[in-house]
Design a protein around this motif. Structure first.
Motif, PDB file in Angstrom:
ATOM      1  N   GLU A 197     -11.949   7.843  -9.612  1.00  0.00           N
ATOM      2  CA  GLU A 197     -12.099   6.988  -8.422  1.00  0.00           C
ATOM      3  C   GLU A 197     -11.084   5.850  -8.406  1.00  0.00           C
ATOM      4  OE1 GLU A 197     -16.900   7.679  -7.809  1.00  0.00           O
ATOM      5  OE2 GLU A 197     -16.141   6.163  -9.201  1.00  0.00           O
ATOM      6  N   LEU A 222      -7.437   6.298  -0.690  1.00  0.00           N
ATOM      7  CA  LEU A 222      -8.478   5.929   0.291  1.00  0.00           C
ATOM      8  C   LEU A 222      -7.952   4.868   1.243  1.00  0.00           C
ATOM      9  CD1 LEU A 222     -11.739   5.644  -1.823  1.00  0.00           C
ATOM     10  CD2 LEU A 222     -11.484   6.977   0.258  1.00  0.00           C
ATOM     11  N   LEU A 223      -7.267   3.878   0.650  1.00  0.00           N
ATOM     12  CA  LEU A 223      -6.742   2.781   1.484  1.00  0.00           C
ATOM     13  C   LEU A 223      -5.644   3.279   2.414  1.00  0.00           C
ATOM     14  CD1 LEU A 223      -6.649  -0.065  -1.204  1.00  0.00           C
ATOM     15  CD2 LEU A 223      -8.247   0.161   0.692  1.00  0.00           C
ATOM     16  N   ARG A 262      -6.824  13.911  -1.260  1.00  0.00           N
ATOM     17  CA  ARG A 262      -7.093  12.960  -2.348  1.00  0.00           C
ATOM     18  C   ARG A 262      -7.389  13.694  -3.646  1.00  0.00           C
ATOM     19  NH1 ARG A 262     -10.739  10.212   1.382  1.00  0.00           N
ATOM     20  NH2 ARG A 262     -12.471  10.770   0.007  1.00  0.00           N
ATOM     21  N   ARG A 310      -2.894   5.492 -11.025  1.00  0.00           N
ATOM     22  CA  ARG A 310      -3.224   4.809  -9.771  1.00  0.00           C
ATOM     23  C   ARG A 310      -1.968   4.251  -9.103  1.00  0.00           C
ATOM     24  NH1 ARG A 310      -6.872  -0.329 -10.311  1.00  0.00           N
ATOM     25  NH2 ARG A 310      -4.900  -1.124 -11.109  1.00  0.00           N
ATOM     26  N   MET A 350      -8.336   5.270  -5.330  1.00  0.00           N
ATOM     27  CA  MET A 350      -8.466   4.105  -4.446  1.00  0.00           C
ATOM     28  C   MET A 350      -7.275   3.887  -3.504  1.00  0.00           C
ATOM     29  SD  MET A 350     -10.222   1.636  -3.283  1.00  0.00           S
ATOM     30  CE  MET A 350     -11.683   1.601  -4.281  1.00  0.00           C
ATOM     31  N   PRO A 351      -6.024   3.908  -4.006  1.00  0.00           N
ATOM     32  CA  PRO A 351      -4.907   3.698  -3.073  1.00  0.00           C
ATOM     33  C   PRO A 351      -4.839   4.776  -1.991  1.00  0.00           C
ATOM     34  CG  PRO A 351      -4.171   3.527  -5.356  1.00  0.00           C
ATOM     35  CD  PRO A 351      -5.551   4.072  -5.391  1.00  0.00           C
ATOM     36  N   LYS A 385       0.825  -1.212   0.000  1.00  0.00           N
ATOM     37  CA  LYS A 385       0.000   0.000   0.000  1.00  0.00           C
ATOM     38  C   LYS A 385       0.861   1.265   0.000  1.00  0.00           C
ATOM     39  CE  LYS A 385      -2.339   0.818   3.772  1.00  0.00           C
ATOM     40  NZ  LYS A 385      -3.277   0.543   4.858  1.00  0.00           N
TER      41      LYS A 385
END
Lengths: 230, 404
Positions: free
Chosen positions: A104, A111-112, A120, A156, A108-109, A84
């Protein structure tokens, strides 16, 4: 300073009674900022090596150190944590989540990693701009071409500023123009941000961008290559 | 957490028809369960109210040797000066009504038809007799009526009797003989319970006493309370020598037992139906896991942990459950409300006096049982979805990435 160091790594797959030795005592060091290609024929162990560097898989024997951390004994969640924050992936197939927009998917990464909404948004817009996808930010993967999808996948992979990006045949499903575009973007990001890139490929269009070419055959490194400025 | 639900919502939207069908299965299950719960509760409530109102009351005072199954009017089994005893009991604060009743066995005949009945001598003015004042035709008997009788509608139908007609009534007297007299039908009542109405006729207490030779005696003092939960307290206050005082729980052991078990029956039915509907949800999520193996691999590769994968699938199950259960609850509530008004007609179920049921059962849904059902359905659905969720979370990323 090295980002990844593999020492005497072996990976044996067992299917029923049949054992397949995908890697056979491989040692490799990837330095910071390298743009390295892993080349070799199908079945030579390129993807297996990439998966071990990416902590997606664990070696049967040997040692894998990523960003100074020994990964061999990490459990599933610890490996997920390491991925991550440290590693980004670009896959051969256009590996985007089909229900999420380009924005989106790139988000995602983050958010994680628990980034807040403002952080973000800023980061995703930067990334989409870097891969020239700002105008397609709110399109879903099925509304994007293969090249566009792969550019989003690159965005991403870069989202969390990882030290290492691993790409498995990133241009295999792209035409020449889109393949060149994707490689140009990755090369530019490598130069501008110093992010290390490692590719598994046998595409000459990718190899020509590499500063180092590591050759594998039958699970062994036959040419360790040497980093050169390109 | 919102992002999980956003992803979950979109994932469900990928196979909209499948998601809708799964949600509908859960909705139908919930609606069915809610209706069954309302029906059970309505049935139990009706049975309890009807049995207490018509048959047992909240408390009965009987002679120590009285046996309700024998309907004997021999003096030694009866209460002496019953109106005086009833008046004393009615003076107790918690008592709404206390009235003497004399029971005797008899046979009614009209034309060439005869039917065995229970003769009940009553004090017509008592409010405890209100259920019999629901007259289909005619008027209620008065205390000094010496030739009038009130009969139930099904009995009148069987014998082809109407108000003003004469019937012949035989009674077993206190001396073991049989006496016979003609009575005029003053009124025809309907309590809504055919099984009960076809087996009972009403006479004024004084006439019933004289006709059966019971003298100044009654079989029981029938007592209704303002609050039936006070039965034990009131029963303790009226204990007297030579009498036995029985509360409604002692008089209706079968009914109380059935009532207590009804919740257990309902829970078993709930578990069976929810088990089936949860299987549909599990099946939907399992298909989703298999279809999205590579996607799970990608999410895992970019750092999604096992528990986050579980959360994602639980979010999908929660959305399906919320949609299905909400829709099902609305249908269940609407059905319960509708049949709570119009009732479900069953007719004469032929149930004994131990457990009377009205011919029409009105569904009755309490907020508590509806909420319990909704929570149970939600928990079972989400728990069941743990299996596919955990299956997804345990996939090795390298294997998942090579999935479909």
């Amino acid at each position: 300073m090295e980002v990844a160091k593999l020492t005497d790594v072996t990976r044996v797959y067992k299917i029923g009674e049949v054992e397949t030795r995908a890697l056979n005592g491989v040692s490799l060091t990837i330095g910071n900022g390298e743009f390295t290609s892993l080349v070799g024929p199908s079945g030579s162990g390129k993807t297996t090596l990439l998966q071990l560097i990416g902590c997606l898989d664990q070696p049967t024997s040997g040692k894998v150190v990523i960003d100074g951390k020994e990964t061999t004994n990490l459990n599933r969640n610890q490996r997920a944590d390491l991925r991550k924050g440290t590693i980004g992936f670009v896959f051969q197939f256009f590996a985007l989540i089909p229900t999420l927009t380009a924005y989106e998917n790139a988000e995602m990464p983050l958010l994680l990693n628990g980034k807040n909404a403002a952080e973000r948004k800023q980061r995703v817009m930067e990334l989409l701009k870097a891969v020239d996808m700002t105008d397609r930010a709110h399109h879903r993967p099925d509304q994007l071409s293969g090249g566009q999808q792969q550019r989003v996948a690159v965005a991403r992979a870069l989202a969390t500023n990882p030290k290492l990006i691993l790409a498995d045949e990133p241009t295999a499903n792209l035409d020449t123009e889109n393949g060149e575009q994707v490689m140009e973007i990755m090369k530019k990001l490598n130069k501008e941000t110093g992010t290390t890139f490692v590719f598994a490929t046998h595409d000459p269009r990718v190899i020509k961008y590499a500063t180092r070419v590591v050759t594998l055959q039958d699970g062994l490194i036959t040419n360790n290559g040497k980093a050169s400025a390109k | 957490m919102m992002n999980y639900f956003k992803m979950a919502y979109r994932n469900l939207g990928r196979h909209r028809r499948r998601s809708i069908l799964s949600g509908l299965a859960l909705a139908m299950g919930t609606a069915l369960l809610m209706f069954i719960a309302a029906f059970f509760q309505g049935e139990m409530r009706s049975s309890m109210e009807t049995t207490l109102r018509l048959n047992s009351g909240h408390i009965q005072v009987q002679d120590a040797d009285y046996d309700p199954d024998k309907l004997s009017v021999a003096w030694e089994y009866l209460i002496e000066n019953p109106e005086q005893v009833a008046a004393q009991i009615e003076a107790i604060d918690q008592v709404r009504a206390a009235t003497p009743r004399l029971f005797a066995s008899g046979i009614v005949s009209a034309l060439d038809e005869s039917i065995g009945v229970q003769i009940m001598g009553i004090v017509p003015d008592s409010s405890a007799n209100d259920p019999y004042r629901q007259l289909v035709s005619g008027e209620f008997i008065t205390a000094d009526d010496r030739e009038g009788i009130v009969i139930g509608y099904p009995l009148a139908e069987s014998l082809g009797l109407k108000v003003g007609d004469q019937l012949n009534l035989l009674v077993n007297t206190s001396e073991g003989n049989v006496d016979e007299q003609k009575f005029a039908v003053r009124g025809i009542f309907s309590t809504g319970t055919t099984a009960y109405d076809k087996g009972i006729v009403l006479l004024p207490l004084a006439k019933a006493q004289a006709f059966s030779g019971a003298g100044n005696h009654a079989s029981i003092i029938f007592i209704l309370l303002k609050d039936r939960e006070q039965a034990d307290v009131v029963a303790a206050a009226i204990q007297g020598s030579g009498y036995q005082v029985k509360t409604w729980t002692e008089l209706n052991e079968l009914l109380v037992l059935v009532n207590d078990f009804s919740n257990a029956y309902l829970m078993i039915i709930n578990l069976i139906i929810l088990g089936v509907t949860a299987t549909v949800i599990v099946n939907t999520l399992l298909m989703s896991v298999f279809e999205r193996t590579r996607e799970i691999g990608i999410l895992s590769a970019i750092g999604m942990k096992g528990r986050q994968v579980v959360t994602l699938f639980l979010a999908e199950a929660s959305l399906l459950a919320s949609g299905g259960i909400t829709f099902g609850s609305l249908i269940g509530w609407a059905l319960s409300a509708y049949f709570g008004k119009v009732g479900v007609y069953f007719g004469d179920l032929g149930i004994s006096n131990d457990m009377l049921l009205q011919d029409r059962i009105y569904t009755y849904l309490t907020l508590e049982s509806a909420v319990n059902l909704i929570i149970t359905a939600f928990i079972i659905t989400v728990l069941a979805s743990l299996y596919p969720a955990r299956m997804a979370s345990r996939m090795e990323p390298v294997e998942a990435l090579h999935g479909n």
